[in-house]
Design an enzyme around this catalytic site. Structure first.
Site, short mmCIF file in Angstrom:
data_model
loop_
_atom_site.label_atom_id
_atom_site.label_comp_id
_atom_site.label_asym_id
_atom_site.label_seq_id
_atom_site.Cartn_x
_atom_site.Cartn_y
_atom_site.Cartn_z
N GLY A 193 0.80 -1.21 0.00
CA GLY A 193 0.00 0.00 0.00
C GLY A 193 0.83 1.26 0.00
O GLY A 193 1.73 1.42 -0.82
N CYS A 227 13.70 5.04 -3.27
CA CYS A 227 13.02 4.72 -4.54
C CYS A 227 14.00 4.67 -5.72
O CYS A 227 13.61 4.79 -6.88
CB CYS A 227 11.90 5.71 -4.83
#
Length: 209
Positions: free
Chosen positions: A152, A170
């Protein structure tokens, strides 16, 4: 807690790997008529690497924070208390929602919360997630299996951001992370939990109709 065709679970603070095992077990055992669930949790400090991670994404190894590989999309990120995570265990096939819709709904959920506090998020970014002045405040990682989602969104509220400097968040070395406390010093995480549930359920139910 049950709310509009969802079961809401508040897991408190829990080690990532325990939640990860419970999440995978839930999806393995669910049936077509199993109610969708939303889990709210904060994790003890941990780095997690998505399926597209690269070993070079770790910049600094001299710490005692565990690193786990996971089956979600994306690259490496950091979790710790003060970061509100919302895991969504949803039958997307039944709701007729695709992965693109789901990511949009998660981003809009956080953007709506920021707007509630009169904080203006970036309107567009090339990488999934939510940003303020090009600094990331919420990260998204999803897995879809047999039409059902796990994982999520992680929303930085009031946490120690230093360990993000040990990695390329990331996969981007120059990416800076931010948190809601920087804009609202007295923010309480319990209020964010309520807003996450409210905004997400409203958006996903509207999308499903």
């Amino acid at each position: 807690m049950y709310k509009k065709n969802f079961i809401i679970r508040n897991l408190g603070i829990e080690p990532w790997y325990i939640t990860y095992k419970k999440m995978n077990n839930f999806n393995l055992k669910r049936y077509d008529n199993t109610l969708d669930e939303i889990w709210l949790v904060e994790h003890t400090p941990v780095f997690t690497q998505g399926k597209t991670y690269n070993i070079s994404d770790i910049l600094y190894y001299y710490h005692d924070i565990p690193i786990f590989n996971t089956d979600r999309g994306g690259k490496i990120t950091y979790h710790a208390p003060g970061q509100q995570i919302m895991y969504i265990l949803i039958n997307l096939k039944r709701r007729k929602i695709n992965i693109k819709n789901l990511i949009f709904i998660l981003e809009e959920t956080v953007k709506n919360i920021l707007s509630y506090f009169k904080i203006i998020p970036d309107t567009y970014h090339f990488n999934p997630g939510v940003y303020i002045n090009n600094e990331k405040i919420a990260s998204i990682g999803i897995k879809i299996s047999k039409g059902c989602s796990t994982h999520g969104i992680a929303f930085n509220i009031n946490m120690d951001l230093l360990p993000f400097k040990y990695i390329k968040p990331c996969g981007f070395k120059k990416l800076k992370m931010t948190q809601l406390k920087n804009f609202i010093p007295n923010i309480k995480i319990f209020k964010i939990k309520k807003l996450l549930i409210k905004e997400f359920i409203l958006l996903i139910n509207n999308c499903s109709n």
